[in-house]
Scaffold this motif. Sequence first.
Motif, PDB file in Angstrom:
ATOM      1  N   SER A 196      12.129  57.516 -29.233  1.00  4.38           N
ATOM      2  CA  SER A 196      10.813  59.120 -29.045  1.00  4.38           C
ATOM      3  C   SER A 196      10.575  58.566 -29.696  1.00  4.38           C
ATOM      4  N   ASP A 197       9.992  57.743 -31.078  1.00  3.30           N
ATOM      5  CA  ASP A 197       9.215  57.868 -32.420  1.00  3.30           C
ATOM      6  C   ASP A 197       8.344  56.568 -32.450  1.00  3.30           C
ATOM      7  N   GLN A 198       7.542  56.825 -31.515  1.00  2.00           N
ATOM      8  CA  GLN A 198       6.613  55.472 -31.986  1.00  2.00           C
ATOM      9  C   GLN A 198       6.870  54.214 -33.118  1.00  2.00           C
ATOM     10  N   ARG A 199       6.776  55.516 -33.933  1.00  2.00           N
ATOM     11  CA  ARG A 199       6.273  54.558 -35.579  1.00  2.00           C
ATOM     12  C   ARG A 199       7.434  54.325 -35.948  1.00  2.00           C
ATOM     13  N   ARG A 200       8.390  54.986 -35.770  1.00  2.36           N
ATOM     14  CA  ARG A 200       9.829  54.578 -36.688  1.00  2.36           C
ATOM     15  C   ARG A 200      10.239  52.832 -35.910  1.00  2.36           C
ATOM     16  N   THR A 201       9.901  53.026 -34.294  1.00  2.00           N
ATOM     17  CA  THR A 201      10.185  51.864 -33.899  1.00  2.00           C
ATOM     18  C   THR A 201      10.013  51.290 -33.859  1.00  2.00           C
ATOM     19  N   GLU A 202       8.528  51.273 -34.556  1.00  2.76           N
ATOM     20  CA  GLU A 202       7.592  49.309 -34.695  1.00  2.76           C
ATOM     21  C   GLU A 202       8.441  49.058 -36.387  1.00  2.76           C
ATOM     22  N   ASP A 203       8.544  50.146 -37.131  1.00  7.82           N
ATOM     23  CA  ASP A 203       8.513  49.862 -38.321  1.00  7.82           C
ATOM     24  C   ASP A 203      10.360  49.170 -38.368  1.00  7.82           C
ATOM     25  N   PHE A 204      11.052  49.635 -37.575  1.00  6.59           N
ATOM     26  CA  PHE A 204      12.178  49.126 -36.971  1.00  6.59           C
ATOM     27  C   PHE A 204      12.438  47.849 -36.626  1.00  6.59           C
ATOM     28  N   GLU A 233      13.574  60.107 -44.662  1.00  8.74           N
ATOM     29  CA  GLU A 233      12.866  60.408 -42.969  1.00  8.74           C
ATOM     30  C   GLU A 233      14.574  60.897 -42.240  1.00  8.74           C
ATOM     31  N   ASN A 234      14.421  62.049 -41.790  1.00 10.35           N
ATOM     32  CA  ASN A 234      15.793  62.525 -40.533  1.00 10.35           C
ATOM     33  C   ASN A 234      16.350  61.352 -40.528  1.00 10.35           C
ATOM     34  N   GLY A 235      18.340  61.467 -40.846  1.00  9.24           N
ATOM     35  CA  GLY A 235      18.629  60.547 -40.625  1.00  9.24           C
ATOM     36  C   GLY A 235      19.537  59.930 -41.472  1.00  9.24           C
ATOM     37  N   ALA A 236      18.977  59.521 -42.293  1.00 13.41           N
ATOM     38  CA  ALA A 236      19.250  59.849 -44.335  1.00 13.41           C
ATOM     39  C   ALA A 236      20.211  59.975 -44.119  1.00 13.41           C
ATOM     40  N   THR A 237      21.797  58.762 -44.429  1.00 14.29           N
ATOM     41  CA  THR A 237      23.210  59.033 -45.022  1.00 14.29           C
ATOM     42  C   THR A 237      23.321  58.495 -46.285  1.00 14.29           C
TER      43      THR A 237
END
Length: 786
Positions: A745-753, A670-674
């Motif tokens: 802003s990203d519903q799927r990532r919010t739900e996963d988080f 995903e975008n944002g991986a460090t």
Amino acid sequence: MEYSDFLQKFYLPDTGGGLVGYKSKRKTALFFFENGLDDGYNDSIICPSDSTFEKWVDGKRKPESAIWSEASKHLDDGKLAKKLLAVLNTRNLKNIMVSFGITFKIEEVPDRKKFSTAVAAQFVAIAEGYGIADNIVSEEYKKTPEPVGFETYLRGAENKYKWIRLPGEEECLLGDVFVCNNIGTSAAVFPHRIKGKCIENATMEKLRTYDRRGEVLRVILIGGCGYGKTLMLQHLFLEAAEHSDETGRFPIIAELRNFSSSYDGFLPFIVDTVREYDPSFTESSAIEVLEKGQAQILFDGLDELDPEEVKFFQKKLAELTHRYPNIQVIVTSRPCSAINGISGFMKLYLHPLDEDQVNSLLDKLLIRKQDAKAKKTIFSFFELGTGYVKKDGFIATNPMLLTVIVSNYEKLMEFNGDKTRFYELMYDVLIRGHDEGKEAFDRFFHSVGSREEFTQVFRAFCALTFMDGVYEFDRRIFEKYFNLIKKQEGLSNPNIFRLDGFEHDVCATACMMYEQESGIYYIDPGFQDYFFAEYYYFEDTEKTKAMGEALNRRQMKSFRNLDGLKMLNKMSPEKMEVCVFLPYLNEIFKESDETKCFMRFLACGYRDCIYVNFDEVAIKTSMVKLKANKFDYPLDSNPPKNIVMGLILDMLNLNNTFSLGAWVEPLKEENGATHFITGYLDAIEKPEGPDRTYVIKTIENGIHYKDDPDYFEDMRLMPMPIRDDRGKPVCFGYKYRVNPLSLLSDQRRTEDFIDMAKKAGLVDIFMNVKNYYNQMVERQKANDFR
């Protein structure tokens, strides 16, 4: 012993002589006549030639009977002893003494004064025997001086000083409760930091002879508040009085707070002290005991002198010891500047109690308590984490404060761990209760006009330093905060509020801090916490809210612990809720949407969140292929963002950190991986044989190296990662650092988080904090702090 034998013991030309300044035969022989007779002798009779003096030493000729007859009429053994004491050659002293038949114990220090007296007696015996007498030096040396008749004073003073009054209790015998702490050559605030030589079970004789380099007659005994300086002096006095018949020495104990320039010097002060119990005591009696060196003067409380009397005291003390050089003088004091103006005194230090002494004191204090569990209860006050203080800290090893704890242990049990009330009690004892037993005495402060003003400025000092996370001070930092409180605190006499006076007051007068080497430290950090809390308890609402806003920007690691804030919450929970908690939580719970509110809770309470997505397929495949028994995937902790959140979580007994991770199939970057995660195979048990156990241990790598084919080839010091069939390192997962609000802003990532957060128990923590907030809002709809 003939006169020539006597003289030859001092005629030592090859080693500097036995008498400094009297090295030749003539001077050696003449010395005893010049200094052993009074001024009335007929020098026409005692005036032989230089060669005759030399023959006296060699034994070729003896003094005539007329000389001895005239000498016998004018003998002055006191005059001779004083002169001998001044000129005895220290280098040859022990050999001379041995030549007279004196024997020594191992490490025994020769007593020059007693030897001078014995030699003078020997000369008198030779003169009265017309040139010959038995060797009496050894016998005279072993004799104790005849005690001067001060039995009336000793009886009266012993009856007074054998009693003490424990804090809040009736009088009791000193011997029933006193534990003799050690005296050392270096200062020590904590028992585990003691350096240098120690004197155990101190007596006046031990203080006199502890230094093998020579006799010590002048000592300043230094100790902080509550170390037992007065009790130690009482103990020394009583022990010396008990053995005065054996030693021939006469102890006199006096309290320096009663000394002033109204006395011409110490002679009338000493006379008045003894006359309290023996009205027949005269100045001539005092002079006699002082001149004979039989006096043992114990002065208590140099730090209790009026500051305006200090210079006078220093001058008169110097005169006393100069005029009567053979007396023993002990002065007790807290560390203070008055000590620096005294010369010729050895500085010794009272030490805190060691573990055995703490146990002994507790046993003595508890013997009258009808509570078999009392000692165990008191030790629970020193337990790490749950107790009030550390067992090897200042309070638990300070005789006075330990006594206060014993006297109040039932009350301390009722406090139920409330450190606010504990430190309030300790401060009250240190600043006020310590001096209650001293009649007509109010301790002098150097920088302020009263103990109330000192409390005011020290409270401000603690609040400022606590908020800046400063617990230890060098000189510049200490001065910085002094200047800050000088600007803001209104004092009745600001002209006396100077840096050196304030430093003296915090370290010596109130004993809240101590100096060691180049630093200044709190005797117990709990006092800083307590006064921070008390400062804001009295402060107005707006300034307390400003303090709360500052805490919102402070990380947990900025503070030693949460005690100061917990104490303020104990003192005024309403003020903490309105000024600190509600302004902070209002920002979090202003959202009506539950999901947004939760994400704001994380963003405001924990900054960016770290979480990991693991590739479940890649991990299982590698473990089967490599026959690994375990996959090691340590997760990063997410600590609170600031001290306010940390305090709220602590008060609600909730975990103050969390870790997030999820097993994903399939894994997508995903975008944002460090970081991306690789791993290597490692044996953890039984490295040889069929039962060998393997684990895959993970390695984090910066995400920018993921497609760099040369990156792993250059890793010379790291284990080579597990590779796939194409020779590329296997990626086991991705690590992210995100602001939770950015995921909305990203519903799927919010739900996963949120799914990860639920599994970590984070949603439950959120709901607990939200319920606490709602209860606060209801409680604080109206109060004085709005």
